[in-house]
Design an enzyme around this catalytic site. Structure first.
Site, PDB file in Angstrom:
ATOM      1  N   GLU A  91       0.819  -1.204   0.000  1.00 30.54           N
ATOM      2  CA  GLU A  91       0.000   0.000   0.000  1.00 30.54           C
ATOM      3  C   GLU A  91       0.861   1.265   0.000  1.00 30.54           C
ATOM      4  O   GLU A  91       1.955   1.279   0.559  1.00 30.54           O
ATOM      5  CB  GLU A  91      -0.883   0.052   1.250  1.00 30.54           C
ATOM      6  CG  GLU A  91      -1.847  -1.091   1.391  1.00 30.54           C
ATOM      7  CD  GLU A  91      -2.578  -1.061   2.724  1.00 30.54           C
ATOM      8  OE1 GLU A  91      -3.462  -1.911   2.909  1.00 30.54           O
ATOM      9  OE2 GLU A  91      -2.257  -0.196   3.574  1.00 30.54           O
ATOM     10  N   CYS A 104       2.878   8.515   2.013  1.00 28.75           N
ATOM     11  CA  CYS A 104       3.256   7.522   3.013  1.00 28.75           C
ATOM     12  C   CYS A 104       3.633   6.236   2.293  1.00 28.75           C
ATOM     13  O   CYS A 104       2.809   5.651   1.576  1.00 28.75           O
ATOM     14  CB  CYS A 104       2.102   7.284   3.981  1.00 28.75           C
ATOM     15  SG  CYS A 104       2.472   6.078   5.282  1.00 28.75           S
ATOM     16  N   CYS A 111       4.621  -7.346   8.143  1.00 26.70           N
ATOM     17  CA  CYS A 111       5.427  -6.854   9.265  1.00 26.70           C
ATOM     18  C   CYS A 111       5.475  -7.917  10.347  1.00 26.70           C
ATOM     19  O   CYS A 111       4.491  -8.634  10.568  1.00 26.70           O
ATOM     20  CB  CYS A 111       4.810  -5.565   9.814  1.00 26.70           C
ATOM     21  SG  CYS A 111       5.766  -4.773  11.126  1.00 26.70           S
ATOM     22  N   CYS A 115       2.524  -5.140  16.575  1.00 27.54           N
ATOM     23  CA  CYS A 115       1.748  -4.176  17.359  1.00 27.54           C
ATOM     24  C   CYS A 115       0.275  -4.595  17.337  1.00 27.54           C
ATOM     25  O   CYS A 115      -0.282  -4.862  16.272  1.00 27.54           O
ATOM     26  CB  CYS A 115       1.905  -2.771  16.801  1.00 27.54           C
ATOM     27  SG  CYS A 115       3.610  -2.173  16.808  1.00 27.54           S
ATOM     28  N   CYS A 118      -2.507  -2.719  15.000  1.00 28.36           N
ATOM     29  CA  CYS A 118      -2.155  -2.424  13.615  1.00 28.36           C
ATOM     30  C   CYS A 118      -2.506  -3.588  12.693  1.00 28.36           C
ATOM     31  O   CYS A 118      -2.244  -4.757  13.022  1.00 28.36           O
ATOM     32  CB  CYS A 118      -0.658  -2.125  13.517  1.00 28.36           C
ATOM     33  SG  CYS A 118      -0.093  -1.686  11.859  1.00 28.36           S
ATOM     34  N   CYS A 335      -3.044   1.822   7.970  1.00 33.65           N
ATOM     35  CA  CYS A 335      -1.948   1.013   7.462  1.00 33.65           C
ATOM     36  C   CYS A 335      -2.301  -0.472   7.463  1.00 33.65           C
ATOM     37  O   CYS A 335      -2.615  -1.048   8.500  1.00 33.65           O
ATOM     38  CB  CYS A 335      -0.714   1.272   8.328  1.00 33.65           C
ATOM     39  SG  CYS A 335       0.787   0.650   7.630  1.00 33.65           S
TER      40      CYS A 335
END
Length: 350
Positions: A91, A104, A111, A115, A118, A335
């Site tokens: 993205e 961004c 990832c 977290c 997220c 995100c």
């Protein structure tokens, strides 16, 4: 695999031209074609010899992204879902501000930081991006803005992934986009965000770059931070803050601390006072972020009156505090959300 044409700075191109027996000014020409004219193929670089164009075609990859979808929000935010050469999806977001357009960018496919608030971690980490794959995101955003005669004003490295776990590519990306022969983006218009990879913060302090550094903090103490951000098991809060103090001392640059407010988790007045005491006198900026709604996480957003109360408490400690404006909630601009939908990860639990 061929290197990507967008991986290199002007200095890198000069060295390559010298190695293949071409004059140094050819590097200027290639950079101009790539970043000013933004041509899609080496064949379009018409002031280069046919032999050089054929060699570039043979030795380098140029096309890196295919657009899967583009969504535009009522507030002007634009979100791209791109497909990479190997089929993975990433993205990129254009956010429109009164001072200009901010892009961004993503640095990893997925990832592994984990977290809990997220969507980027859904499905785990697949691979790192190359520098050129990150550069290409800025170029595609610029091509999209060209239709309105607008420019990319700033870049934030805050998309999917942890930039400091893909350190070399992330730093090379910064050097490419600020190259005066290329996009010529001022270093102070570039900001990189990290969840707190302590060794990389020390390393970054030695790079001699004048880009902004943002720390995803999200908790005022180690116990809470471990629950929200598992990275704090590896790099405890005390070690993170020591690295941040070193960075400020070494670079003279102010750090921004990002704090996502999560209803009933980290948004009570006592959390604000604890955060105020933690950062008092640091000269830092606190950016409060009303948490994005991610269905997989079952977190709720802090009510507006509590957000303002939290800000007021921090300001009582003489901390410069802002509240981030929400962008693109109607197009899944948070995100990782659009990628998660594309991959069918919405029903996964982590």
């Amino acid at each position: 695999m061929q290197p990507n044409a967008y991986d290199w700075t002007h200095a890198d191109w000069k060295r390559w031209m010298k190695g293949v027996g071409e004059p140094a000014f050819r590097a200027d020409q290639v950079m101009n074609w790539l970043y000013v004219k933004r041509v899609p193929s080496f064949a379009d670089m018409t002031n280069l010899s046919r032999g050089l164009r054929e060699r570039l075609e043979r030795d380098f990859q140029l096309k890196t992204l295919e657009t899967i979808t583009v969504r535009q929000s009522a507030d002007g935010t634009i979100k791209f879902l791109f497909q990479l050469f190997d089929g993975h999806a990433i993205e990129t977001v254009i956010m429109r501000h009164n001072y200009g357009n901010s892009v961004c960018v993503t640095t990893q496919v997925g990832c592994r930081v984990g977290c809990t608030f997220c969507a980027s971690t859904l499905g785990g980490l697949k691979r790192d991006l190359k520098a050129g794959e990150v550069v290409a995101q800025v170029l595609e955003a610029q091509r999209y803005l060209d239709r309105w005669g607008e420019r990319v004003h700033s870049v934030v490295i805050m998309g999917i992934g942890e930039p400091f776990e893909n350190y070399d590519a992330s730093v090379q990306f910064m050097r490419v986009i600020q190259d005066e022969k290329g996009l010529n983006l001022a270093q102070r218009r570039i900001t990189v965000s990290t969840s707190g990879i302590v060794p990389s913060i020390y390393r970054f302090a030695e790079e001699g770059l004048q880009v902004g550094l943002a720390i995803s903090l999200h908790a005022p103490n180690q116990a809470l931070r471990k629950r929200l951000m598992p990275v704090s098991y590896r790099y405890p809060l005390e070690e993170l803050l020591a690295a941040c103090r070193y960075y400020v001392q070494k670079t003279g640059r102010r750090i921004t601390y990002e704090y996502a407010l999560i209803g009933g988790k980290n948004d009570a007045p006592e959390h604000a006072h604890e955060l105020g005491r933690l950062l008092e006198g640091s000269g830092s900026l606190i950016n409060l972020i009303p948490v994005n709604h991610v269905p997989e996480r079952n977190y709720t957003r802090t009510p507006r009156n509590r957000i303002f109360k939290f800000r007021d408490i921090l300001q009582s400690y003489n901390l410069n505090t802002t509240i981030r404006r929400e962008h693109g909630s109607d197009i899944e601009a948070a995100c990782g959300q659009l990628r998660a939908q594309h991959l069918g990860l919405e029903q996964q639990t982590v």
